[in-house]
Design an enzyme around this catalytic site. Sequence first.
Site, PDB file in Angstrom:
ATOM      1  N   ARG A 304     117.914 -42.866  71.117  1.00 22.71           N
ATOM      2  CA  ARG A 304     118.540 -43.881  70.683  1.00 22.71           C
ATOM      3  C   ARG A 304     119.336 -44.868  71.557  1.00 22.71           C
ATOM      4  O   ARG A 304     120.503 -44.112  71.864  1.00 22.71           O
ATOM      5  CB  ARG A 304     118.971 -43.802  69.313  1.00 22.71           C
ATOM      6  CG  ARG A 304     118.165 -43.465  68.134  1.00 22.71           C
ATOM      7  CD  ARG A 304     118.745 -43.180  66.831  1.00 22.71           C
ATOM      8  NE  ARG A 304     117.929 -43.013  65.699  1.00 22.71           N
ATOM      9  CZ  ARG A 304     117.582 -41.780  65.059  1.00 22.71           C
ATOM     10  NH1 ARG A 304     118.090 -40.631  65.509  1.00 22.71           N
ATOM     11  NH2 ARG A 304     116.966 -41.844  64.271  1.00 22.71           N
ATOM     12  N   ARG A 340     114.016 -45.097  73.898  1.00 25.63           N
ATOM     13  CA  ARG A 340     113.549 -46.169  72.989  1.00 25.63           C
ATOM     14  C   ARG A 340     114.565 -47.324  73.262  1.00 25.63           C
ATOM     15  O   ARG A 340     115.703 -47.444  73.437  1.00 25.63           O
ATOM     16  CB  ARG A 340     113.782 -45.864  71.462  1.00 25.63           C
ATOM     17  CG  ARG A 340     113.381 -47.127  70.456  1.00 25.63           C
ATOM     18  CD  ARG A 340     113.642 -46.633  69.197  1.00 25.63           C
ATOM     19  NE  ARG A 340     114.923 -46.466  68.447  1.00 25.63           N
ATOM     20  CZ  ARG A 340     115.531 -46.231  67.589  1.00 25.63           C
ATOM     21  NH1 ARG A 340     114.490 -45.885  66.550  1.00 25.63           N
ATOM     22  NH2 ARG A 340     116.636 -46.184  66.864  1.00 25.63           N
ATOM     23  N   GLU A 439     106.738 -47.532  62.707  1.00 26.96           N
ATOM     24  CA  GLU A 439     107.451 -47.128  61.453  1.00 26.96           C
ATOM     25  C   GLU A 439     107.315 -48.708  60.480  1.00 26.96           C
ATOM     26  O   GLU A 439     108.256 -48.601  59.677  1.00 26.96           O
ATOM     27  CB  GLU A 439     108.978 -47.363  62.138  1.00 26.96           C
ATOM     28  CG  GLU A 439     109.472 -48.356  63.353  1.00 26.96           C
ATOM     29  CD  GLU A 439     110.597 -48.024  63.926  1.00 26.96           C
ATOM     30  OE1 GLU A 439     111.400 -47.160  63.221  1.00 26.96           O
ATOM     31  OE2 GLU A 439     111.031 -48.838  64.714  1.00 26.96           O
ATOM     32  N   ASN A 462     111.435 -42.702  58.690  1.00 30.43           N
ATOM     33  CA  ASN A 462     112.797 -43.195  57.985  1.00 30.43           C
ATOM     34  C   ASN A 462     112.457 -44.722  57.740  1.00 30.43           C
ATOM     35  O   ASN A 462     112.530 -44.957  56.527  1.00 30.43           O
ATOM     36  CB  ASN A 462     113.976 -43.333  58.969  1.00 30.43           C
ATOM     37  CG  ASN A 462     114.428 -41.947  59.520  1.00 30.43           C
ATOM     38  OD1 ASN A 462     113.863 -40.771  58.862  1.00 30.43           O
ATOM     39  ND2 ASN A 462     115.131 -41.844  60.445  1.00 30.43           N
ATOM     40  N   ASP A 463     111.916 -45.452  58.587  1.00 31.33           N
ATOM     41  CA  ASP A 463     111.704 -46.773  58.360  1.00 31.33           C
ATOM     42  C   ASP A 463     110.396 -46.945  57.454  1.00 31.33           C
ATOM     43  O   ASP A 463     110.041 -47.741  56.842  1.00 31.33           O
ATOM     44  CB  ASP A 463     111.709 -47.939  59.780  1.00 31.33           C
ATOM     45  CG  ASP A 463     113.011 -48.285  59.943  1.00 31.33           C
ATOM     46  OD1 ASP A 463     113.983 -48.669  59.081  1.00 31.33           O
ATOM     47  OD2 ASP A 463     113.710 -48.014  61.116  1.00 31.33           O
ATOM     48  N   ARG A 473     116.499 -48.152  52.628  1.00 31.10           N
ATOM     49  CA  ARG A 473     116.918 -46.599  53.160  1.00 31.10           C
ATOM     50  C   ARG A 473     118.343 -46.233  52.877  1.00 31.10           C
ATOM     51  O   ARG A 473     118.968 -45.371  52.827  1.00 31.10           O
ATOM     52  CB  ARG A 473     116.582 -46.447  54.521  1.00 31.10           C
ATOM     53  CG  ARG A 473     117.342 -46.940  55.566  1.00 31.10           C
ATOM     54  CD  ARG A 473     116.261 -46.828  56.994  1.00 31.10           C
ATOM     55  NE  ARG A 473     117.055 -45.765  57.986  1.00 31.10           N
ATOM     56  CZ  ARG A 473     116.726 -45.947  59.051  1.00 31.10           C
ATOM     57  NH1 ARG A 473     115.616 -46.372  59.576  1.00 31.10           N
ATOM     58  NH2 ARG A 473     117.311 -44.794  59.868  1.00 31.10           N
TER      59      ARG A 473
HETATM   60  C1  PEP Z   1     112.889 -44.076  62.114  1.00 28.33           C
HETATM   61  O1  PEP Z   1     112.693 -44.985  61.662  1.00 28.33           O
HETATM   62  O2  PEP Z   1     112.086 -43.187  61.502  1.00 28.33           O
HETATM   63  C2  PEP Z   1     113.763 -43.737  63.489  1.00 28.33           C
HETATM   64  C3  PEP Z   1     113.470 -42.448  63.835  1.00 28.33           C
HETATM   65  O3  PEP Z   1     114.431 -44.614  63.781  1.00 28.33           O
HETATM   66  P1  PEP Z   1     115.711 -45.002  63.301  1.00 28.33           P
HETATM   67  O4  PEP Z   1     116.152 -43.867  62.149  1.00 28.33           O
HETATM   68  O5  PEP Z   1     116.713 -44.963  64.573  1.00 28.33           O
HETATM   69  O6  PEP Z   1     115.616 -46.299  62.707  1.00 28.33           O
HETATM   70 MG    MG Z   2     113.485 -46.773  62.798  1.00 27.85          MG
END
Ligand code: PEP
Ligand code: MG
Length: 582
Positions: A304, A340, A439, A462-463, A473
């Site tokens: 990240r 990324r 995502e 996550n997204d 979230r």
């Molecule tokens: C996700 O969205 O799963 C991800 C790994 O990115 P971030 O948590 O940085 O949004």
């Molecule tokens: Mg994400």
Amino acid sequence: MTQTLKENQKMIEGIGASHGIAIGHAYVRVKNHSKEATVAKTDDAEGEIQKFRHAVNRSIDEVESLIRKSRMTMTDEERDILEMQVEMLSDPQLHADVVALINNENSTAQAAVSTVCDQLIVLLGELDSDYLRGRASDVRACSEQIIRNIRGESLSLTDIPAGSVLVADDITPLEALSLDLTNVSGIVTRFGGRTSHTAILARARNIPAVVGCGDGLSIILQGEMLIADGSEGHVCARPSDETMQAFVMRRRAFDQERKELLSQTTGVAKTIDGREVRLQANISGPQDMSDALALGATGVGLFRTELLFMSHGNFPTEDEQFGYYRKVVEEANGHPVTIRTLDIGGDKPLPYFDLPREENPFLGYRAIRISLREPDRFLEQLRAILRASAYGKVRIMFPMIVGLQELRQCKSLLHEARHQLLSQGVAFDAQMPVGVMIETPAAAIMADRLAREVEFFSIGTNDLCQYTLAVDRGNKIVTSLYEPLHPSMLRLIGNIIDQAALHKIDVSVCGELAGDPRATLLLIGMGLGSFSMSASSIPVVKRAIIQGTHMRALQIASDVLDMNDTDQINEYLTEEALNRNI
Ligand code: PEP
Ligand code: MG
């Protein structure tokens, strides 16, 4: 003497919540102020309401300050438990019920908290769900904490002798996380179930635990010898010599087995029947690399880049970015590093970049949308990443893609960046693989088309979860609806993995789900061969892999994909993981 001990030996049945065998002297901590207090009356309702509010605020402060203090050392699971406790302490219904009891029945603050929480505990305890029964112990922790603060007492459990087996009604997350449990060799509780916070925390710290023993615990005397078998769920008070010998041998065998398992975390992650799985780390910069490698990561599945941008007073220059990326690549020792591009916006502002105020920032100006509207800045980052690719194996990945149009714009800018470097005679890896984060549901649905134009996918659960289930979230009010194992998520993840296989491109999961050992075999059974997670989760996920078989993984995937409700999926996977000693 032996004869007397034999006669005195008592077995108590409970629920094995954290594997292993603890042998030690009982440290009994049984609090029982709630019962006597439920009948107490007052003629100063206003004063009692103030006392209650003050105690709640103090309780919230205690938990929040622990979260702040332990930010770097706490696992996500531990933080979630504490955040849930704050939520419970702030629950408006709890406040309304307590205040009503004080006003209407002249109850004291302590009596009102006891009564309201006890009613809820009974209600939850009767439900036909292991998960919800486990929540009863969260309510109990919340009640105990407020009552302790009403009484002006400080946290207990500060003077436990080394090697003790802690015997308690329950242990609050605050106690477990803020106090030094190094003297505790085992935990035995009256309340709780397999998914209660005591169980989760004991597992996280590898402390054998037996929970839900009920009133049987009342026979245990302070300081007497105790055995807690967290694998089978037995507690033995005043063990006979024979029993003691048998448990000492079992403990030795168990400890040996665990040592062997942990030593295997440095080798390849492979199931018993030979399926190899790649485990990589999610990092934010060079400072994370040594941990990642020490814990067995074979590369970086998600770098990240936001932290670099957030820690600067202004946009880092191309050279500053290049230096940072190059350091990571060099420290990766030949392992691949997936960088990324910038993912700001949503919940990640940049202090020096004027982002608009938005009603729904997660649905607004974020990640690749910003990069594409700021092509000069984006080109700086693309050139910096390309330059770093000359120093090792670099892959580039674009976040928040919703379709082909965006991907093609990104690739065209990457093409331009390559030309710029070529014309300046600057070295880079011309074959650097290009991938996308999957995502958004749009990208998941379009996986078949996207797969034709990239070299890899990385699934950002996550997204993907927040957009698929329409659950912010970061919004605590809807946390319980945020379910990465929702059947809709599993269908989308299944489609992404299948399309990647069909088009022969690499696919990995880099969201939090990748670090959940309960989901490891499920994902392998769905065809996943690569995971990326915070480094601290790697050993436990590796253990799930080396203790499992591909055959079992296929069976789990087939069972779970047949299920329609998330509770059933969660319970199945929790039970399954417990059976496999995970
Ligand atoms: C996700 O969205 O799963 C991800 C790994 O990115 P971030 O948590 O940085 O949004
Ligand atoms: Mg994400």
